[in-house]
Design an enzyme around this catalytic site. Structure first.
Site, mmCIF file in Angstrom:
data_model
loop_
_atom_site.group_PDB
_atom_site.id
_atom_site.type_symbol
_atom_site.label_atom_id
_atom_site.label_comp_id
_atom_site.label_asym_id
_atom_site.label_seq_id
_atom_site.Cartn_x
_atom_site.Cartn_y
_atom_site.Cartn_z
ATOM 1 N N ARG A 105 0.186 8.160 -13.163
ATOM 2 C CA ARG A 105 -0.910 7.437 -13.801
ATOM 3 C C ARG A 105 -2.237 8.095 -13.460
ATOM 4 N NH1 ARG A 105 -1.725 1.066 -12.734
ATOM 5 N NH2 ARG A 105 -2.236 1.810 -10.650
ATOM 6 N N THR A 109 -8.247 6.825 -16.178
ATOM 7 C CA THR A 109 -7.957 6.237 -17.490
ATOM 8 C C THR A 109 -6.822 5.215 -17.437
ATOM 9 O OG1 THR A 109 -6.308 7.913 -18.078
ATOM 10 C CG2 THR A 109 -8.620 8.427 -18.555
ATOM 11 N N ASP A 201 1.581 -0.298 -3.318
ATOM 12 C CA ASP A 201 2.172 0.795 -4.082
ATOM 13 C C ASP A 201 3.636 0.950 -3.658
ATOM 14 O OD1 ASP A 201 3.042 3.697 -4.469
ATOM 15 O OD2 ASP A 201 1.159 3.661 -5.588
ATOM 16 N N ASP A 204 4.646 4.453 -2.264
ATOM 17 C CA ASP A 204 4.121 4.707 -0.913
ATOM 18 C C ASP A 204 4.877 3.903 0.139
ATOM 19 O OD1 ASP A 204 2.215 6.551 -1.660
ATOM 20 O OD2 ASP A 204 0.631 5.075 -1.941
#
Length: 210
Positions: A105, A109, A201, A204
């Site tokens: 990602r 944006t 995340d 992670d």
């Protein structure tokens, strides 16, 4: 629950998800819990697979017994976090064909950028389960399913651990024919596109890279 979205409210799923959300849960515990919860979610996402019958011999007699119909399942992992769900599902369905879609990602944006795509052959003849722990904006998931459809996929379902309302809406708009199975529909996305309350995340936490 709508036909498009199924939230698996099984007590074991909800308990394990709570453990995964906690800040103090270690990387090794997180990975183990994800593997366990993926097995439970896999039962739900495969609930409507078509069956046929085959004659077998039991120790007592011959019988017509149910077996899965058609070609073997295809599993498609959205790298890298999708591999955490993939490992557990493969324990349940070890004969499944496996594909990978690499997307990251763009943090400005929030749009997906593709860097890898390798899908099983004859994917149009297989039921296909696309897996990614987080359905946040829905952009990466929608892009991955675009690639599966371009390769000929027709019977597609999406499996995730957590979903945000924004991601569900994006998927419903882009792929109304693809049902979503998740352990939780969370509250919202924050300004950075992360699910709230979420669990941080997933990649992670799974790989210890934060």
């Amino acid at each position: 629950m709508s036909d498009h979205l199924t939230v698996v409210d099984h007590p074991l799923v909800q308990h394990k998800l709570t453990l995964m959300r906690r800040c103090e849960t270690s990387t090794s515990e997180f990975r183990q819990l994800l593997r366990e919860i993926s097995l439970l979610l896999a039962y739900e996402v495969t609930r409507d697979l078509p069956l046929t019958s085959r004659q077998i011999e039991t120790p007592m007699c011959a019988m017509d017994a149910p077996v899965l119909e058609g070609k073997k399942l295809a599993l498609v992992s959205i790298l890298r976090a999708g591999n955490g769900l993939l490992d557990g599902i493969l324990e349940l369905i070890p004969s499944a064909r496996v594909g990978f879609v690499g997307l990251y990602r763009d943090e400005e944006t929030l749009e997906p950028v593709q860097y890898y795509n390798k899908l099983p052959s004859q994917i149009g003849d297989r039921a296909c389960i696309v897996v990614d722990p987080m359905l946040a904006t829905g952009n990466s998931s929608a892009a991955a399913i675009d690639l599966v459809k371009q390769a000929g996929g027709r019977d597609i379902r999406f499996l995730c651990l957590l979903a945000a309302p924004e991601g569900v809406a994006r998927m419903r708009e882009a792929h109304p024919d693809v049902p979503i199975v998740t352990a939780s529909l969370d509250d919202r996305l924050n300004e950075k596109g992360y699910i709230v309350p979420g669990l941080g995340d997933a990649g992670d936490r799974m790989f210890g890279t934060k």
